[in-house]
Motif scaffolding. Structure first.
Motif, PDB file in Angstrom:
ATOM      1  N   ASN A  62       0.798  -1.222   0.000  1.00 42.00           N
ATOM      2  CA  ASN A  62       0.000   0.000   0.000  1.00 42.00           C
ATOM      3  C   ASN A  62       0.835   1.278   0.000  1.00 42.00           C
ATOM      4  O   ASN A  62       0.301   2.355   0.252  1.00 42.00           O
ATOM      5  N   ASP A  63       2.120   1.151  -0.266  1.00 39.19           N
ATOM      6  CA  ASP A  63       3.012   2.319  -0.234  1.00 39.19           C
ATOM      7  C   ASP A  63       3.522   2.609  -1.646  1.00 39.19           C
ATOM      8  O   ASP A  63       4.453   1.943  -2.133  1.00 39.19           O
ATOM      9  N   PRO A  64       2.956   3.605  -2.343  1.00 34.36           N
ATOM     10  CA  PRO A  64       3.408   3.907  -3.709  1.00 34.36           C
ATOM     11  C   PRO A  64       4.887   4.266  -3.786  1.00 34.36           C
ATOM     12  O   PRO A  64       5.530   4.031  -4.812  1.00 34.36           O
ATOM     13  N   SER A  65       5.436   4.837  -2.682  1.00 40.57           N
ATOM     14  CA  SER A  65       6.847   5.232  -2.717  1.00 40.57           C
ATOM     15  C   SER A  65       7.786   4.032  -2.742  1.00 40.57           C
ATOM     16  O   SER A  65       8.986   4.182  -2.990  1.00 40.57           O
ATOM     17  N   SER A  66       7.265   2.827  -2.465  1.00 41.96           N
ATOM     18  CA  SER A  66       8.111   1.631  -2.484  1.00 41.96           C
ATOM     19  C   SER A  66       8.127   0.967  -3.857  1.00 41.96           C
ATOM     20  O   SER A  66       8.656  -0.137  -4.008  1.00 41.96           O
ATOM     21  N   SER A  67       7.550   1.647  -4.849  1.00 45.00           N
ATOM     22  CA  SER A  67       7.533   1.091  -6.205  1.00 45.00           C
ATOM     23  C   SER A  67       8.950   0.915  -6.735  1.00 45.00           C
ATOM     24  O   SER A  67       9.820   1.772  -6.552  1.00 45.00           O
ATOM     25  N   ILE A  68       9.178  -0.207  -7.427  1.00 40.87           N
ATOM     26  CA  ILE A  68      10.507  -0.482  -7.978  1.00 40.87           C
ATOM     27  C   ILE A  68      10.451  -0.579  -9.507  1.00 40.87           C
ATOM     28  O   ILE A  68      11.380  -1.071 -10.139  1.00 40.87           O
ATOM     29  N   SER A  69       9.356  -0.132 -10.097  1.00 44.51           N
ATOM     30  CA  SER A  69       9.228  -0.081 -11.549  1.00 44.51           C
ATOM     31  C   SER A  69       8.265   1.046 -11.886  1.00 44.51           C
ATOM     32  O   SER A  69       7.673   1.657 -10.994  1.00 44.51           O
ATOM     33  N   LYS A  70       8.097   1.302 -13.147  1.00 45.17           N
ATOM     34  CA  LYS A  70       7.098   2.282 -13.566  1.00 45.17           C
ATOM     35  C   LYS A  70       5.725   1.612 -13.620  1.00 45.17           C
ATOM     36  O   LYS A  70       5.596   0.482 -14.072  1.00 45.17           O
ATOM     37  N   VAL A  71       4.689   2.332 -13.145  1.00 37.61           N
ATOM     38  CA  VAL A  71       3.329   1.807 -13.204  1.00 37.61           C
ATOM     39  C   VAL A  71       2.914   1.689 -14.669  1.00 37.61           C
ATOM     40  O   VAL A  71       3.100   2.619 -15.458  1.00 37.61           O
ATOM     41  N   ARG A  72       2.347   0.520 -15.013  1.00 41.17           N
ATOM     42  CA  ARG A  72       1.898   0.300 -16.385  1.00 41.17           C
ATOM     43  C   ARG A  72       0.411  -0.028 -16.390  1.00 41.17           C
ATOM     44  O   ARG A  72      -0.091  -0.671 -15.468  1.00 41.17           O
ATOM     45  N   SER A  73      -0.277   0.425 -17.428  1.00 41.93           N
ATOM     46  CA  SER A  73      -1.685   0.076 -17.570  1.00 41.93           C
ATOM     47  C   SER A  73      -1.805  -1.296 -18.207  1.00 41.93           C
ATOM     48  O   SER A  73      -0.990  -1.682 -19.052  1.00 41.93           O
TER      49      SER A  73
END
Length: 783
Positions: A728-739
């Motif tokens: 639930n933490d967007p800042s922990s993303s390790i890639s680009k969000v893809r649709s």
């Protein structure tokens, strides 16, 4: 009064969390498997080696591969194997403790490749089959970074992933180990944060020296030792060389001036300084106005006084015993805030918190003008009495303390328990409990996407503990109650909470209280029960099966009842473990995609350490006689209460009066009629508010190097996919969000090669960024 608020909870440091993680690797279900022979801890890069001396002070069962040095529990593989097998008399590890074997410079893969394994390691190869390996979910070694950031088995900290931060983190490991997790959580940790751990900390240095002066002095370079001495003279008015450890310990115990800060640091994590308590015990001054909380012998003296006072309670009336316990709480309750409680050296003071709660609540009996009135009182708050009794006993371990708690519980808990059971039995004589036709199945049945989860012996107060833990995970939890089938034994009560009750009937009572199939009248064996479930659209799932979450199913888990019969009064020490196992299984089922889980049980149980009372029931009057119920022989008349058999109201079952048993020596029993046995929980669980907003399911996650291909099933377009270390933490993303495209596919790339092998989560998001579903994965794929 909320007794739980009086229990001192220690501040957890990184190294204490590491100890818990290592020890938890040895958890096992004794009904299914044997105790692991050892925990193998592989560390290919030897990252953890700087803190092994610190760990050894906290974990005497820790063994290390290396040059032969038995005084440090270090040696070659053949020596380690001999210690694990308890073949060496001069190295003792209790049978109840699982040895931990640390293998610096060795990877998990080296042990697994048996043919290529170096000869000097081969004595340890077999241990991976008799023991367990402490590794990440993907089977890789736990690196320091992985342990700090992972939410699955690690600390879940937010740490920068750059090379400078990694160097600083490893360089500061010894200092990081003794740092409180409270100081690390909620921050984005970078190289500078780890470098700051090297800043001047005279209080910690002083405590380390006090704990093991010879090792510290020999391990510090001359410059650091001289700087330390200078700081001690300036800040603490003390000369380490001339005054020595005993003088320092006396000053520490007095907690005056600058020494108060040192004491606060000690009290924060006393287990990190194991030599300090012994020094304090030697250094107590002969002073009438001494600070009592500082000295271990003062605490022990008070434990002895408290123990005798509890033992004397058996001579008192229940009312007088309650008054005595409340008075003892006023005298000894403050000791729960002393440092000795954190070191588990004040178990009776800790037990006093729930005992005092019991003393307040059991001073009035549990009544009610009807069965429903009595049930409402129990559900509203009276169940807390049972929970407090379990908590009191769980606080103690030694036989002398257990004996003292037995006396106390028999003085105040037993009369309350007896009165409640007798009152319920009197009410049931006029108003029988709902039987086969008296209560529906609306609270049990589920629709498609729902699963019925049977947990044997899940008593109502334990179900409250389970529900609290599930709510803490963000799940939506609803708890209700129903009446168990009588007698409250599994053979009768389990099918009564199943969706196939209409396919079951009662013929003759028999000796085992077992009903029969409605079609054919055959005894309801386990195999026939599961066939009925399958025919009704509820296929049985084994304990490691996930099933098809688009349908319905029945599964079983939990060993509370089996453990209760085996352990009797000692069951209390295993309840938390069983709650953990239930949580783990439910988590797996929700992760699989089940939308709803209904947790049901067959019966509760009575528990009284020291033994439930015995009542006579002649054997010649019965066809079978169990702990709390009996099948009456023919037309025999018995001098104990009787109830209708759940499956055939024409058949009567004898039940023991009050909380008595038809035999001696039972501390755990069920089968009779009491709120604890008969009022059972039904829990409805979903994975929080996300369920139902948008239906989506991750059906496939595949990796090609560091590129992740995700396939989802969804009822709508416009969904997005991300890779995160924290769901639930967007800042922990390790890639680009893809649709996700029209076919439900998305491709994600992880740029940082250092992340390969770490745990992460594929998350599916709606247009607002709300997490709909998730799927655990290993970056780069499984080995």
């Amino acid at each position: 009064m909320q007794y739980s608020t009086y229990i001192a909870l220690p501040t957890t440091t990184v190294i204490e969390a590491l100890v818990r993680a290592l020890e938890s690797a040895a958890k096992y279900n004794p009904n299914d498997v044997v105790q692991p022979a050892a925990i193998l801890w592989t560390d290919h890069d030897s990252q953890w080696q700087p803190i092994i001396p610190q760990l050894r002070r906290l974990m005497p069962q820790l063994l290390t591969l290396g040059e032969y040095a038995p005084e440090h529990r270090t040696g070659p593989a053949i020596w380690l194997r001999s210690v694990v097998d308890r073949a060496l008399e001069n190295v003792e590890i209790s049978q109840e403790t699982t040895p931990i074997v640390y293998l610096p410079g060795i990877s998990r893969q080296e042990l697994r490749a048996v043919q290529e394994c170096p000869d000097h390691l081969k004595p340890l190869v077999e241990l991976q089959y008799r023991g367990v390996c402490w590794t990440q979910k993907n089977g890789k070694d736990w690196t320091v970074e992985a342990f700090l950031v992972s939410e699955e088995g690690g600390l879940g900290l937010n740490v920068a992933r750059d090379a400078a931060t990694r160097r600083a983190m490893l360089g500061a490991l010894a200092e990081l180990a003794t740092t409180s997790l409270e100081r690390l959580r909620g921050k984005y940790l970078e190289a500078e944060d780890f470098d700051k751990l090297f800043s001047d900390d005279p209080a910690k240095d002083l405590l380390l020296w006090l704990s093991d002066s010879e090792m510290v002095k020999s391990g510090w370079k001359e410059g650091r030792w001289n700087a330390f001495k200078s700081r001690c003279k300036t800040d603490f008015k003390f000369d380490p060389d001339k005054d020595g450890e005993l003088v320092a310990a006396e000053l520490l115990g007095k907690q005056e001036g600058a020494w108060a800060r040192v004491w606060e640091r000690f009290a924060e994590a006393p287990a990190l300084y194991p030599g300090v308590p012994e020094l304090l015990g030697k250094a107590m001054p002969d002073d009438l106005f001494v600070e009592l909380s500082s000295w271990p012998q003062k605490n022990e003296e008070q434990e002895v006084v408290l123990r005798q006072a509890l033992l004397n309670l058996e001579k008192e009336t229940p009312a007088a015993a309650c008054e005595q316990i409340l008075a003892l709480e006023k005298t000894h309750g403050e000791r729960r805030h002393w440092v000795w409680a954190k070191l588990d050296l004040a178990p009776l003071a800790n037990a006093l918190a729930p005992l005092a709660f019991l003393a307040e609540r059991t001073s009035s009996k549990l009544g009610g003008g009807s069965v429903s009135d009595m049930a409402k009182q129990y559900v509203d708050e009276a169940w807390e009495v049972d929970a407090a009794a379990l908590s009191a006993m769980a606080a103690v371990k030694s036989s002398v303390d257990v004996q003292a708690l037995c006396k106390a519980l028999n003085a105040i808990y037993r009369p309350w328990l007896e009165s409640a059971a007798e009152h319920l039995q009197a009410l049931v004589e006029k108003e029988p409990l709902p039987g086969y036709d008296g209560q529906g199945l609306e609270d049990i049945l589920v629709d498609s996407g729902g699963l019925i989860f049977f947990a044997d012996g899940l008593r109502f107060d334990v179900s409250q503990r389970l529900a609290e833990r599930m709510r803490a995970k963000g799940w939506s939890v609803t708890l209700s109650t129903r009446w168990a089938g009588l007698p409250t034994v599994t053979a009768t009560a389990k099918p009564a909470v199943s969706p196939v009750t209409r396919d079951i009937k009662g013929l003759d009572l028999g000796e085992d209280f077992l009903p029969a199939t409605a079609d054919g009248g055959q005894p309801l064996t386990t195999d026939r029960f599961r066939k009925l479930l399958a025919a009704a659209g509820y296929p049985y799932l084994g304990s490691d099966e996930a099933g098809d979450p688009s349908g319905r199913a029945w599964t079983e888990n939990g060993e509370l009842d089996k453990l209760g019969h085996a352990l009797q009064g000692k069951l209390v020490g295993r309840i938390e473990e069983q709650v953990e196992l239930l949580i783990e299984r439910i988590q797996c089922l929700l992760d699989t995609g089940w939308r709803e889980i209904r947790i049901v049980t067959d019966h509760g149980w009575l528990w009284l350490p020291g033994g439930l009372p015995k009542v006579d029931l002649p054997k010649y009057l019965t066809a079978s006689r169990w702990a709390r119920c009996a099948a009456i022989k023919g037309g025999s008349k018995v001098e104990v209460p009787t109830v209708q058999w759940h499956w055939n109201s024409d058949e009567r079952v004898a039940v023991a009066p009050g909380i008595a048993c038809f035999g001696a020596g039972n501390e755990y029993a069920h089968g009779g009629l009491s709120l604890q046995e008969s009022l059972i929980p039904v829990i409805r669980v979903t994975a929080g508010e996300a369920v139902g907003k948008t239906a989506a399911k991750v059906v496939d996650v595949s990796w090609a190097g560091l590129r992740c291909r995700v396939q989802i099933e969804a009822v709508q377009l416009g969904l997005f996919v991300d890779l995160r270390t924290k769901v639930n933490d967007p800042s922990s993303s390790i890639s680009k969000v893809r649709s996700a495209d029209s076919k439900g596919t998305a491709s994600l790339l992880v740029i940082d090669e250092e992340l390969e092998g770490m745990s992460a989560a594929v998350v599916v998001l709606d247009a607002s960024g709300y997490v709909i579903t998730k799927q655990s994965t290993i970056i780069g794929g499984e080995d």
